[in-house]
Design a protein around this motif. Structure first.
Motif: not given
Length: 335
Positions: A43, A45, A54, A102, A142, A144-145, A170-172
């Motif tokens: 992960a 951003t 994660i 996912w 939580t 994630w994708q 992976m995006r929250e």
């Protein structure tokens, strides 16, 4: 004993021939040689300088799509830890593939149905469970994708066994919003107004999400439950015994503008609506523009209503998002 040793020797020899043949340049039949892609997960951003990992998730599903965005296969694992070293082997062969992952899907969601050769990235992945238009409690969940770059595998008839590697950012997919209502000292003394006179509603049509992370338009808005209601003294008034503030927590699916995101502040005592607007969309976007913050980097927000005057005819209100003033206005309460 000699017979047993002979059988073991022949088994090892046969296994060695299979493995050797799939890597051989002179072997004539390579089409049955296995191939695949090892997928890792991290992960990061757009605002972060370092990657993070994660950790434990109840479920992990990795979809493999061909160059036409048709589902080829999928792999599901349960109770895994997405650490630096964790990886999943997806058995694909001969083609260009992207992988969508996912993580964290649990019993609070209804999962779509997936058919190899038919399902696309735009098909529904999951729908948030609800009852009578009210979403389930997402606190503690939580989700994630993410999606990988394209990975190409050669024709096994020519190259034999080939294994490649890729990684998915992976995006929250869960947002947390705390809504506060704060009354100044003058408001508390005017007509006996107290924080218990107010309630907050948040709704959004964001309960259904496709495999690629997009959301279909036109879904029915869901009301998200207000959690952990608290009434307290924020320290902004002279009498420490007076309660001048209230707050509620909301956990909800991904926040995107254009999905009928509504935040409503009710003045229950007067039977009036103090505020109703698209705070979860347009106001948060305004906050991003004002402070040069990418909303893809932030998933926790605090929205505060500071009521500076309240009487039978109107309420004066300032709105803050993460301590930035975004609106100041009067709301008429008269019929």
């Amino acid at each position: 004993m000699k017979f047993l040793s002979y059988k073991m020797l022949m088994t090892l020899f046969a296994l060695g021939m299979i493995l050797w043949s799939c890597d051989s340049f002179i072997y004539d039949d390579l089409k049955h040689c296995p191939q695949g892609v090892y997928v890792k997960f991290y992960a990061k951003t757009p605002c972060a300088s370092d990657t993070t990992f994660i950790g434990s998730v109840p479920t992990l599903t990795v979809f493999a799509f061909d160059k036409n965005d048709k589902l080829v296969t999928s792999v599901t694992e349960k109770n895994v830890s997405l650490s630096r070293d964790y990886q999943v082997l997806v058995p694909v062969s001969d083609g260009d593939f992207t992988f969508v992952a996912w993580a964290g899907v649990n019993e609070k969601f209804t999962i779509g149905s997936f058919i190899n050769g038919t399902t696309t990235k735009k098909d529904v992945m999951l729908t948030l469970n609800s009852s009578s238009g009210k979403a389930v409690d997402l606190s503690g969940t939580t989700l994630w994708q993410g999606e990988s770059p394209v990975v190409s595998l050669p024709n096994p008839d020519k190259e034999g066994s080939v294994y490649k590697y890729t990684a998915i950012n992976m995006r929250e997919m869960i947002n947390h919003v705390t809504v506060k209502v704060e009354l100044d000292e003058n408001t508390l003394m005017e007509d006996g107004v107290v924080p218990q006179d107010f309630t907050v509603d948040i709704s959004s049509a964001n309960g259904t999400t496709n495999i690629d992370g997009s959301m279909p338009l036109g879904a029915t808005p869901l009301n998200y439950p207000a959690l952990n209601g608290r009434y307290y003294n924020s320290g902004d008034i002279s009498d420490p015994q007076k309660i001048n503030s209230a707050s509620w927590d909301f956990s909800m699916m991904d926040l995107k503008t254009g999905y009928n995101n509504q935040l409503t502040l009710h003045y229950v005592k007067g039977g009036k609506t103090v505020f109703s607007g698209d705070l979860i969309g347009s106001i948060l976007l305004l906050y991003e523009n004002q402070t040069n913050i990418n909303m893809a980097c932030q998933h926790d927000f605090v929205i505060k209503f500071r009521l500076t005057d309240c009487c039978a005819s109107h309420i004066s209100c300032d709105i803050f998002v993460n301590n930035w003033l975004v609106h100041s206005y009067d709301t008429q309460l008269s019929m």
